[in-house]
Structure formats: C-alpha cells, structure tokens
Scaffold this motif. Structure first.
Motif, PDB file in Angstrom:
ATOM      1  N   LYS A  43     -78.440  12.876  29.940  1.00  0.00           N
ATOM      2  CA  LYS A  43     -79.413  12.246  29.059  1.00  0.00           C
ATOM      3  C   LYS A  43     -79.341  12.928  27.696  1.00  0.00           C
ATOM      4  CE  LYS A  43     -84.335  11.232  28.619  1.00  0.00           C
ATOM      5  NZ  LYS A  43     -84.243  11.217  27.200  1.00  0.00           N
ATOM      6  N   PHE A  44     -79.229  12.114  26.661  1.00  0.00           N
ATOM      7  CA  PHE A  44     -79.210  12.617  25.289  1.00  0.00           C
ATOM      8  C   PHE A  44     -80.353  11.979  24.510  1.00  0.00           C
ATOM      9  CE2 PHE A  44     -74.892  13.080  26.804  1.00  0.00           C
ATOM     10  CZ  PHE A  44     -74.573  14.365  26.392  1.00  0.00           C
ATOM     11  N   ASP A  45     -80.850  12.709  23.522  1.00  0.00           N
ATOM     12  CA  ASP A  45     -81.898  12.172  22.661  1.00  0.00           C
ATOM     13  C   ASP A  45     -81.331  11.290  21.562  1.00  0.00           C
ATOM     14  OD1 ASP A  45     -84.297  13.518  23.777  1.00  0.00           O
ATOM     15  OD2 ASP A  45     -83.189  15.322  23.203  1.00  0.00           O
ATOM     16  N   VAL A  46     -80.106  11.605  21.120  1.00  0.00           N
ATOM     17  CA  VAL A  46     -79.466  10.881  20.019  1.00  0.00           C
ATOM     18  C   VAL A  46     -77.959  10.868  20.243  1.00  0.00           C
ATOM     19  CG1 VAL A  46     -78.990  10.902  17.517  1.00  0.00           C
ATOM     20  CG2 VAL A  46     -81.247  11.571  18.343  1.00  0.00           C
ATOM     21  N   LEU A  47     -77.343   9.758  19.856  1.00  0.00           N
ATOM     22  CA  LEU A  47     -75.880   9.672  19.767  1.00  0.00           C
ATOM     23  C   LEU A  47     -75.542   9.577  18.290  1.00  0.00           C
ATOM     24  CD1 LEU A  47     -72.934   9.203  20.652  1.00  0.00           C
ATOM     25  CD2 LEU A  47     -73.527   6.790  20.966  1.00  0.00           C
ATOM     26  N   LEU A  48     -74.863  10.574  17.765  1.00  0.00           N
ATOM     27  CA  LEU A  48     -74.402  10.570  16.381  1.00  0.00           C
ATOM     28  C   LEU A  48     -72.980  10.026  16.402  1.00  0.00           C
ATOM     29  CD1 LEU A  48     -75.135  11.337  13.459  1.00  0.00           C
ATOM     30  CD2 LEU A  48     -74.211  13.603  13.921  1.00  0.00           C
ATOM     31  N   LEU A  49     -72.792   8.825  15.874  1.00  0.00           N
ATOM     32  CA  LEU A  49     -71.544   8.080  16.005  1.00  0.00           C
ATOM     33  C   LEU A  49     -70.819   7.968  14.676  1.00  0.00           C
ATOM     34  CD1 LEU A  49     -69.651   6.240  17.693  1.00  0.00           C
ATOM     35  CD2 LEU A  49     -71.252   4.369  17.234  1.00  0.00           C
ATOM     36  N   ASP A  50     -69.614   8.486  14.628  1.00  0.00           N
ATOM     37  CA  ASP A  50     -68.773   8.387  13.437  1.00  0.00           C
ATOM     38  C   ASP A  50     -68.392   6.926  13.204  1.00  0.00           C
ATOM     39  OD1 ASP A  50     -67.136   9.096  11.280  1.00  0.00           O
ATOM     40  OD2 ASP A  50     -65.436   9.575  12.564  1.00  0.00           O
ATOM     41  N   GLY A  51     -68.336   6.526  11.963  1.00  0.00           N
ATOM     42  CA  GLY A  51     -67.975   5.152  11.633  1.00  0.00           C
ATOM     43  C   GLY A  51     -66.509   4.841  11.846  1.00  0.00           C
ATOM     44  N   ASP A  52     -65.649   5.793  11.544  1.00  0.00           N
ATOM     45  CA  ASP A  52     -64.206   5.564  11.680  1.00  0.00           C
ATOM     46  C   ASP A  52     -63.623   6.635  12.586  1.00  0.00           C
ATOM     47  OD1 ASP A  52     -61.513   5.052  11.458  1.00  0.00           O
ATOM     48  OD2 ASP A  52     -61.459   5.139   9.278  1.00  0.00           O
ATOM     49  N   LEU A  53     -63.278   6.221  13.787  1.00  0.00           N
ATOM     50  CA  LEU A  53     -62.731   7.149  14.776  1.00  0.00           C
ATOM     51  C   LEU A  53     -61.214   7.206  14.737  1.00  0.00           C
ATOM     52  CD1 LEU A  53     -65.139   6.051  17.610  1.00  0.00           C
ATOM     53  CD2 LEU A  53     -65.174   8.251  16.413  1.00  0.00           C
ATOM     54  N   GLY A  54     -60.615   6.648  13.696  1.00  0.00           N
ATOM     55  CA  GLY A  54     -59.161   6.652  13.555  1.00  0.00           C
ATOM     56  C   GLY A  54     -58.521   5.508  14.317  1.00  0.00           C
ATOM     57  N   PHE A  55     -58.756   5.445  15.597  1.00  0.00           N
ATOM     58  CA  PHE A  55     -58.166   4.430  16.470  1.00  0.00           C
ATOM     59  C   PHE A  55     -59.168   3.343  16.822  1.00  0.00           C
ATOM     60  CE2 PHE A  55     -59.541   8.259  18.540  1.00  0.00           C
ATOM     61  CZ  PHE A  55     -60.562   7.787  19.346  1.00  0.00           C
TER      62      PHE A  55
END
Length: 116
Positions: A43-55
């Motif tokens: 369980k996580f409180d937040v997912l910090l998601l990068d916009g450009d993961l390269g692939f």
C-alpha cells in the motif's frame, strides 16, 4: 507516508526527494512492470509518475492501469513536459509537478495525500 516513484532516472530525483521529504519512505522503480508488482503487493500513499519513461509515456501507463482496474493510490505526474503533465491529469492524475521548476513546497504538497 509511503511514496512509490516510477521514474527511469529515479537516481537523479532520489537525493532531491530525500532532502525535501525527510522521514518519508520511498520505493523507487524504473519500469511499469516493477511498479505494478509493488502496487499489487504493497500500500502506497502516492505514486509519483514520471511523464517520459524513455520506452513508455507515464500518462499511457496510468491510463492502461486504470483500464485494467489496477487499484492505485493518488497519482502525481512529474514531468518537464507541460503537455505530458496535462495528459496525465486528463487520464486520472490528481496533481502534477513541473520538473524544471519544482520546489520543496511542491513536494510538501504530497503529504496531503497521506492516508489517515
């Protein structure tokens, strides 16, 4: 508070996060597959998601997960690309942080998503 960071260059951001958010537990992943495994087990409180993961593009990953019914914590897009941040918000991110202008205050805002 627990934050999952999905960023292919997470080693670049980890020192920044750890300075800005002392005492927060971070789990870093570089691929959507690794992040999905973590999301299914922890369980996580937040997912910090990068916009450009390269692939892959972060908003596309988010949209795919939502379409598959994956239970997600609040998702915050983290990208230098304004269009990527906007698309992330359109597909379900609750907030976005601009990489090029981020500040301590931006990251402190993540604490408002902490599970009570």
């Amino acid at each position: 508070m627990k934050i999952l960071v999905l960023d292919d260059h997470y080693r670049d951001i980890s020192p920044l996060l750890e300075v800005f958010l002392k005492g927060v537990a971070f789990t870093y992943t570089a691929t959507p597959a690794d992040a999905r495994q973590k999301l299914e087990k922890e369980k996580f409180d937040v997912l910090l998601l990068d916009g450009d993961l390269g692939f892959a593009k972060g908003p596309d990953v988010l949209e795919g997960w939502k379409n598959q019914g994956l239970a997600l914590p609040p998702v915050v897009m983290f990208s230098a690309d304004a269009e990527m941040r906007t698309k992330g918000m359109e597909v379900g991110a609750v907030w976005a942080i601009a990489k090029e202008t981020c500040s301590r205050e931006d990251f402190l805002e993540l604490k408002k998503f902490e599970a009570g």
